[in-house]
Design an enzyme around this catalytic site. Sequence first.
Site, PDB file in Angstrom:
ATOM      1  N   LYS A   1      43.124  46.742  38.733  1.00 18.15           N
ATOM      2  CA  LYS A   1      42.207  47.235  37.690  1.00 18.15           C
ATOM      3  C   LYS A   1      41.472  48.529  38.059  1.00 18.15           C
ATOM      4  O   LYS A   1      41.397  49.446  37.231  1.00 18.15           O
ATOM      5  CB  LYS A   1      41.215  46.130  37.306  1.00 18.15           C
ATOM      6  CG  LYS A   1      41.890  44.950  36.579  1.00 18.15           C
ATOM      7  CD  LYS A   1      40.928  43.774  36.434  1.00 18.15           C
ATOM      8  CE  LYS A   1      41.552  42.588  35.728  1.00 18.15           C
ATOM      9  NZ  LYS A   1      40.687  41.385  35.770  1.00 18.15           N
TER      10      LYS A   1
ATOM     11  N   TYR B   1      33.292  40.100  39.925  1.00 14.89           N
ATOM     12  CA  TYR B   1      32.962  39.264  38.761  1.00 14.89           C
ATOM     13  C   TYR B   1      31.560  38.657  38.858  1.00 14.89           C
ATOM     14  O   TYR B   1      30.613  39.327  39.219  1.00 14.89           O
ATOM     15  CB  TYR B   1      34.018  38.156  38.579  1.00 14.89           C
ATOM     16  CG  TYR B   1      35.414  38.670  38.602  1.00 14.89           C
ATOM     17  CD1 TYR B   1      35.844  39.585  37.656  1.00 14.89           C
ATOM     18  CD2 TYR B   1      36.308  38.278  39.575  1.00 14.89           C
ATOM     19  CE1 TYR B   1      37.133  40.066  37.667  1.00 14.89           C
ATOM     20  CE2 TYR B   1      37.610  38.757  39.603  1.00 14.89           C
ATOM     21  CZ  TYR B   1      38.004  39.656  38.642  1.00 14.89           C
ATOM     22  OH  TYR B   1      39.266  40.139  38.669  1.00 14.89           O
TER      23      TYR B   1
ATOM     24  N   SER C   1      44.451  41.422  39.664  1.00  9.47           N
ATOM     25  CA  SER C   1      43.274  42.206  39.243  1.00  9.47           C
ATOM     26  C   SER C   1      42.934  43.351  40.194  1.00  9.47           C
ATOM     27  O   SER C   1      42.135  44.221  39.830  1.00  9.47           O
ATOM     28  CB  SER C   1      42.056  41.294  39.116  1.00  9.47           C
ATOM     29  OG  SER C   1      42.218  40.463  38.001  1.00  9.47           O
TER      30      SER C   1
ATOM     31  N   TYR D   1      49.664  45.460  30.699  1.00  3.81           N
ATOM     32  CA  TYR D   1      48.683  44.863  31.617  1.00  3.81           C
ATOM     33  C   TYR D   1      49.359  43.824  32.538  1.00  3.81           C
ATOM     34  O   TYR D   1      49.121  43.813  33.742  1.00  3.81           O
ATOM     35  CB  TYR D   1      47.551  44.233  30.786  1.00  3.81           C
ATOM     36  CG  TYR D   1      46.623  43.361  31.597  1.00  3.81           C
ATOM     37  CD1 TYR D   1      45.677  43.915  32.459  1.00  3.81           C
ATOM     38  CD2 TYR D   1      46.711  41.972  31.515  1.00  3.81           C
ATOM     39  CE1 TYR D   1      44.838  43.104  33.216  1.00  3.81           C
ATOM     40  CE2 TYR D   1      45.872  41.155  32.268  1.00  3.81           C
ATOM     41  CZ  TYR D   1      44.944  41.729  33.112  1.00  3.81           C
ATOM     42  OH  TYR D   1      44.132  40.930  33.864  1.00  3.81           O
TER      43      TYR D   1
ATOM     44  N   VAL E   1      44.040  37.465  41.857  1.00  2.00           N
ATOM     45  CA  VAL E   1      44.439  36.064  42.035  1.00  2.00           C
ATOM     46  C   VAL E   1      45.763  35.926  42.807  1.00  2.00           C
ATOM     47  O   VAL E   1      46.168  34.819  43.134  1.00  2.00           O
ATOM     48  CB  VAL E   1      44.516  35.286  40.692  1.00  2.00           C
ATOM     49  CG1 VAL E   1      43.145  35.096  40.089  1.00  2.00           C
ATOM     50  CG2 VAL E   1      45.467  35.952  39.700  1.00  2.00           C
TER      51      VAL E   1
HETATM   52  O1  DON Z   1      45.017  38.462  33.820  1.00  2.00           O
HETATM   53  C1  DON Z   1      45.071  37.598  34.691  1.00  2.00           C
HETATM   54  O2  DON Z   1      44.573  36.507  34.535  1.00  2.00           O
HETATM   55  C2  DON Z   1      45.740  37.957  35.993  1.00  2.00           C
HETATM   56  N1  DON Z   1      46.900  38.768  35.763  1.00  2.00           N
HETATM   57  C3  DON Z   1      44.809  38.693  36.908  1.00  2.00           C
HETATM   58  C4  DON Z   1      43.489  37.966  37.116  1.00  2.00           C
HETATM   59  C5  DON Z   1      42.899  38.226  38.450  1.00  2.00           C
HETATM   60  O3  DON Z   1      43.534  38.644  39.370  1.00  2.00           O
HETATM   61  C6  DON Z   1      41.475  37.819  38.616  1.00  2.00           C
HETATM   62  N2  DON Z   1      40.990  38.161  39.919  1.00  2.00           N
HETATM   63  N3  DON Z   1      40.613  37.789  40.899  1.00  2.00           N
END
Ligand code: DON
Length: 427
Positions: free
Chosen positions: A75, A248, A72, A196, A266
């Site tokens: 983003k 978030y 993320s 994405y 993540v």
């Molecule tokens: O879309 C997802 O779930 C992962 N590719 C990225 C989510 C993420 O990194 C949330 N952040 N902390």
Amino acid sequence: MSPMKNEAVADLVSNTLEELLDQVRGDRSGELADYIPQLAQVDPEGLALSVVSSTGRIYAVGDHDQHFTLQSASKPFVYALALSQRGPDVVHERVGYEPSGEPFNAISLDAEGRPANPMINAGAIVTSSLIEGATPDARFEAIRHCVSAFAGRELELDEAVYASETATGHRNRALANLALAAGTLDRTVIDATDVYFRQCSLKVTATDLAVMGATLSNNGVNPLTGVQVMTPEVVRRTLAIMLSCGMYNYSGYWMNDVGLPAKSGVGGGIVAVSPGKFGVGTYSPRLDPSGSSVRGVAALRLMSNQLGLHLLNHPSEAAASFNADDSSFDNLILRMRGELDFACVERIVHELSEHGDTIKSVHMDLGESTAVVPTARGMLKDLQEVLAHEDIPITIDDPRDFIETEPHLKAPEPHVADAHAPLPENQ
Ligand code: DON
């Protein structure tokens, strides 16, 4: 002859960052992300902190060359690209500006069918779908090119993580389906999520994140390459969304306690920005329940507190600056003004290390200083010791006793509702 670097002085900044990392090293709480199976394969002990100044000086400690995936943390950079290609009106017809107060993978669509903001998955998938390009490959290449320009080097895809998320990303495909049904997504679900997933699987280090942050801190100009990656207006909008929505359902707390635009992923990385001063990259892959790195969050809380970085700190005080009266650096007189923060002391340390062999004496005048943040105070004390050790006399005119008395910044009260350890007393 160019002056020799004084290594003992130059190390003062890195030592400060090492000490900071040592304060969070022992925290082994949190879990690796395992909903993307490949992410559970990493060494949970990895820990890194990199700081890159808006002028391009790099300080990196811990496992700063370890690679991990952006996730993320991609983003905000893709949002910046979408803004620069399509303009804010087009982007925000499709995705909102508001903090959702919900987890990153929440089902989020307002009455007009827009996800709450571009930092949660639903909004990020829509934002990514707005990037120009006839095919998913072309759109991903545009993203890779842009994120690489932020990082100042060509970034590559982690094929294993990309395959792993493609195999398991059903919830993201569901979010894309809802956006499609609401008329918010112009691509197919498979194409939109594929781009994405690939942006999330770009491989970076903590130092890459810090350079990307430094590019934002430097009004969109990458301080290492000199390339204007984004306009100042796009940078301002990107930092605003990071500040309000980047963490978030933790964003309000983050705004209170840390007060810096930031984005976690993540994969274990966090990118944070101190506008006009530096970018920060942290890496540690164990995550808290909101999906952010436990030790990364802890390190940034400490940095904000000890380095005095909160954006709303002391808004009435003059910005930190110093001027050297003797440009020959023989008998150096440093006149400090305003709040002495980490960025100001970093500049002093840099100048002194660059001219280490020519300096015969140093005089510091803190007569016009209004405050000294805790870490800057520690660094000035260390500087006194290092210079004394090198037989360079240093005198300090400190009429308000900033250096000898306890720091003016107190640790914020621990927040009861989050899982993170309280800050130690009296940073
Ligand atoms: O879309 C997802 O779930 C992962 N590719 C990225 C989510 C993420 O990194 C949330 N952040 N902390």
